[in-house]
Design an enzyme around this catalytic site. Structure first.
Site, short mmCIF file in Angstrom:
data_model
loop_
_atom_site.label_atom_id
_atom_site.label_comp_id
_atom_site.label_asym_id
_atom_site.label_seq_id
_atom_site.Cartn_x
_atom_site.Cartn_y
_atom_site.Cartn_z
N HIS A 102 0.82 -1.21 0.00
CA HIS A 102 0.00 0.00 0.00
C HIS A 102 0.86 1.27 0.00
CE1 HIS A 102 -0.24 -0.56 4.69
NE2 HIS A 102 0.96 -0.19 4.31
N ASN A 103 0.35 2.28 -0.73
CA ASN A 103 0.95 3.62 -0.81
C ASN A 103 2.27 3.67 -1.57
OD1 ASN A 103 -1.18 4.41 0.93
ND2 ASN A 103 0.08 3.94 2.71
#
Length: 306
Positions: free
Chosen positions: A224-225
C-alpha cells in the site's frame, strides 16, 4: 517468406536498418542462435552470445545489433536488435490468439467502465469503482476490486490481484492487532505490464501509483501507498514495502525495498539486495543491506511514454 517481405515490413514501420545480402532468399520460420534451424531467421545482440565454432555461413538471415563486427551472408543491422527481432516474429510469423471481449465466468460490477478494445479473459472479477483504458488486455483469473484506474494498452496477466487492502494494523498494549481498513485506490498509467500472480495493494488514504511504461514480473508484491515511477523494470519476487517510492528507469532484480524508502532515478538494485535507506540518482546497489557498487550512466528521460 522472402527477405524482401521483411525489409518491406521494417520500412512500413519506419525502422532504420542496413541490409546486406540477397533480397530474394527465402526464410522458413525463426530460431535461436544456440538451437539454429536451417533456413530460419535468428538474432545476435552481443558477441558473448555467439556459440563457439558458430558457422555464420549456415545462417539464412540474422538480425544483428548495430556496431557489432559480424559478417553474415544475409544480415539486418539495426539498433535495438532484440526489439526488432521479436517484432518481426510477432507480426510476420505468429498467428496471434485473441482473447474474447469478455470471457466465461466473469463478474463485471455496475460501476466498472471499460474503454474501447478492452479484452478480458475467463473467470475474472472487476468489482468496484474501476476504469480500464482503451486497448488494455486482462487475462484469466484476475481480480480487480475497490478503487482502481488502469490506463491504455496495459497487459494484466493471469492470477493478478489489484486493489485489496494492504497489510496495515493498529496494536494495543497487549499486542492485539486490528487491521486498518483502507480507503485509497490504485492508479496505473499507460503501457504498464503486470505478469502472472503479482499483487498490487491499494493505498490506505492516498493511492498506490504505478506510472506509465513500468513492467512488473511474476510473483511481485507492491504494498500500500507505494509510488513506482515511469519505466521501471521489477523482476520476479521483488517486494516493495509500504509507502516506498522509486524514480524513473529503475531496475529491481528480486530485491526488497524497505517501507518509506525513496529511490532516485536510474537506480539498479542487484539480485536479492535489501534497500534500507534512501538512494540518490544514477547508481548500482548490491548486498544486504544494499550499498553502492558503482555509478550508472545518467538516464535521459524521453517523451515516449505518458
Amino acid at each position: 517468406m522472402k527477405i524482401r517481405r521483411i525489409l518491406d515490413y521494417l520500412e512500413s514501420n519506419e525502422i532504420d536498418c542496413k541490409y546486406y545480402g540477397d533480397l530474394e532468399s527465402e526464410v522458413i520460420g525463426y530460431s535461436s542462435l544456440k538451437n539454429y534451424k536451417t533456413g530460419s531467421l535468428t538474432w545476435i545482440g552481443r558477441l558473448n552470445a555467439v556459440p563457439a565454432r558458430n558457422d555464420f555461413d549456415a545462417l539464412q538471415l540474422v538480425v544483428v545489433e548495430e556496431g557489432l563486427n559480424i559478417n553474415v551472408k544475409n544480415g539486418l543491422y539495426v539498433k535495438n536488435s532484440k526489439e526488432i527481432f521479436f517484432s518481426i516474429i510477432e507480426d510476420l510469423f505468429e498467428n496471434k490468439r485473441e482473447l474474447p471481449e469478455l470471457g466465461q465466468g466473469c463478474y463485471i460490477g455496475s460501476d466498472v467502465v471499460l474503454g474501447e478494445g478492452v479484452k478480458i479473459g475467463h473467470n475474472c472479477v472487476l468489482d468496484g469503482d474501476i476504469t480500464i483504458g482503451n486497448g488494455t488486455v486482462i487475462y484469466n483469473n484476475v481480480n480487480i476490486v475497490n478503487h482502481v484506474v488502469i490506463g491504455k494498452n496495459c497487459v494484466i496477466q493471469s492470477g493478478v490481484s489489484i486493489g485489496h487492502d494492504g497489510f496495515g494494523y493498529s496494536e494495543d498494549e497487549f499486542g492485539n492487532k486490528k487491521m486498518v481498513v483502507h480507503h485509497g485506490g490504485v492508479a496505473i498509467g499507460n503501457d504498464v505490464y503486470i505478469s502472472a500472480n503479482s499483487v498490487i495493494q491499494r493505498g490506505t488514504i492516498d493511492d498506490t501509483i504505478i506510472e506509465s511504461g513500468t513492467k512488473i514480473d511474476t510473483l511481485c508484491h507492491i504494498a500500500h501507498n507505494v509510488h513506482i515511477g515511469k519505466k521501471n523494470g521489477i523482476v520476479t519476487l521483488s517486494a516493495l514495502y509500504g509507502s516506498c517510492e522509486t524514480g524513473e528507469n529503475c531496475y529491481i532484480a528480486s530485491g526488497i525495498i524497505k517501507d518509506n524508502t525513496k529511490i532516485g532515478n536510474n537506480v539498479q538494485i542487484g539480485v536479492n539486495a535489501v534497500v534500507m535507506n534512501d538512494v540518490g540518482n544514477d547508481m548500482v546497489l548490491i548486498g544486504t543491506p544494499a550499498k553502492k557498487l558503482r555509478d550508472k550512466i545518467p538516464y535521459v528521460p524521453d517523451k515516449g511514454t505518458t
